[in-house]
Design an enzyme around this catalytic site. Structure first.
Site, short mmCIF file in Angstrom:
data_model
loop_
_atom_site.label_atom_id
_atom_site.label_comp_id
_atom_site.label_asym_id
_atom_site.label_seq_id
_atom_site.Cartn_x
_atom_site.Cartn_y
_atom_site.Cartn_z
N GLU A 1 0.88 -1.18 0.00
CA GLU A 1 0.00 0.00 0.00
C GLU A 1 0.91 1.22 0.00
O GLU A 1 1.71 1.41 0.91
CB GLU A 1 -0.87 -0.01 1.27
CG GLU A 1 -1.66 1.27 1.47
CD GLU A 1 -2.26 1.34 2.89
OE1 GLU A 1 -2.65 0.30 3.44
OE2 GLU A 1 -2.30 2.46 3.42
N ARG B 1 0.64 10.29 1.07
CA ARG B 1 1.18 11.29 2.01
C ARG B 1 2.40 11.97 1.42
O ARG B 1 3.02 12.81 2.05
CB ARG B 1 1.56 10.62 3.33
CG ARG B 1 0.35 10.09 4.08
CD ARG B 1 0.75 9.39 5.35
NE ARG B 1 -0.09 8.24 5.55
CZ ARG B 1 0.07 7.34 6.49
NH1 ARG B 1 1.04 7.47 7.37
NH2 ARG B 1 -0.74 6.32 6.59
N THR C 1 -4.24 6.23 2.46
CA THR C 1 -4.48 7.63 2.82
C THR C 1 -5.28 8.34 1.71
O THR C 1 -4.97 9.45 1.29
CB THR C 1 -3.16 8.38 3.13
OG1 THR C 1 -2.26 7.51 3.83
CG2 THR C 1 -3.40 9.60 3.99
N LYS D 1 -10.95 -0.75 7.31
CA LYS D 1 -9.67 -0.62 7.99
C LYS D 1 -10.01 -0.24 9.44
O LYS D 1 -10.78 0.69 9.67
CB LYS D 1 -8.86 0.48 7.30
CG LYS D 1 -7.60 0.89 8.01
CD LYS D 1 -6.72 1.70 7.08
CE LYS D 1 -5.66 2.45 7.88
NZ LYS D 1 -4.50 2.79 7.06
C1 3PG Z 1 -1.42 3.70 8.49
O1 3PG Z 1 -1.11 4.59 7.76
O2 3PG Z 1 -2.17 2.79 8.16
C2 3PG Z 1 -0.85 3.76 9.85
O3 3PG Z 1 -0.23 4.98 10.08
C3 3PG Z 1 0.12 2.69 10.08
O4 3PG Z 1 0.39 2.67 11.41
P1 3PG Z 1 1.79 2.11 11.93
O5 3PG Z 1 2.81 3.12 11.52
O6 3PG Z 1 1.63 2.05 13.43
O7 3PG Z 1 2.03 0.76 11.33
#
Ligand code: 3PG
Length: 212
Positions: free
Chosen positions: A43, A47, A71, A131
């Site tokens: 994924e 960002r 995102t 999610k």
């Molecule tokens: C995401 O973007 O799905 C989360 O920020 C991931 O979280 P993590 O950095 O704790 O794995």
């Protein structure tokens, strides 16, 4: 309406590496490593400005991979994901416009939920895959199990993300409604590729252990 569940891609792995990268070459190298080590899924999050180009390139060069967009916060991001050829999309939160448009465009999409109200609203639009974010911060496995209980009969499925680690991954994966988990930990050692490859292999082993 149960439109998303059947069309959510068949996850070739139960762990989705969540990658926040600002360099296309690095992203493609990561794809190569993921394929070589048995985890052909990634994924790439919107960002960074490079994410759309990275998805486009990765989809073209690694057709065997399940490349998704993360995102996805608004309709512009959704359009970028579709144009880049992403095979699925996820978001940290629930945006009804994005969900409705994803369904209308037949794009497998899992909105982020962390309360019963989020889940009900998204389920009302037809979502069955969510999610669960931010998983650990809101209460982790006991919280997720409590949320699942009243909605299990709808056939809800979850991708917990946020605070997932190699240590807690297996406990999440044992929950029947958890189709996959997501986490940034697999990319955290980039560009130490040896370390990254080791982490990928460990993740694959963890999935195999749960499935035994
Ligand atoms: C995401 O973007 O799905 C989360 O920020 C991931 O979280 P993590 O950095 O704790 O794995």
């Amino acid at each position: 309406m149960d439109s998303l569940k059947p069309s959510f891609p068949d996850l070739k792995s139960r762990i989705i590496p969540v990658l926040v990268l600002d360099d296309v070459t690095t992203g493609l190298k990561m794809c190569e490593l993921l394929c070589q080590n048995g985890l052909p899924v990634a994924e790439f999050t919107f960002r960074t400005p490079e994410a759309a180009e990275l998805i486009t390139e990765a989809v073209e060069r690694f057709p065997e991979m399940l490349i998704g967009a993360g995102t996805v916060l608004n309709l512009t991001d959704l359009e970028r994901a579709l144009n880049a050829g992403a095979k699925f999309g996820v978001a940290p939160g629930f945006n009804p416009q994005v969900v409705q448009t994803a369904i209308a465009r037949n794009f497998p999409f899992a909105p982020g939920v962390c309360t019963p109200s989020d889940l009900e609203q998204a389920a009302g639009l037809g979502c069955r895959v969510f999610k669960f974010f931010p998983a650990e911060a809101v209460g982790g496995i006991p919280f997720l199990q409590a949320i699942i209980a009243p909605y299990r009969h709808l056939g809800v499925q979850f991708v917990p993300t946020g605070g997932l680690t190699p240590e807690n991954a297996k406990e999440y994966l044992k929950i029947p409604e958890v189709i996959s988990i997501g986490g940034t930990w697999l990319g955290k050692d980039i560009p130490d590729w040896e370390k990254v490859a080791r982490a990928i292999r460990q993740a694959v082993e963890a999935v195999e252990e749960v499935q035994e």
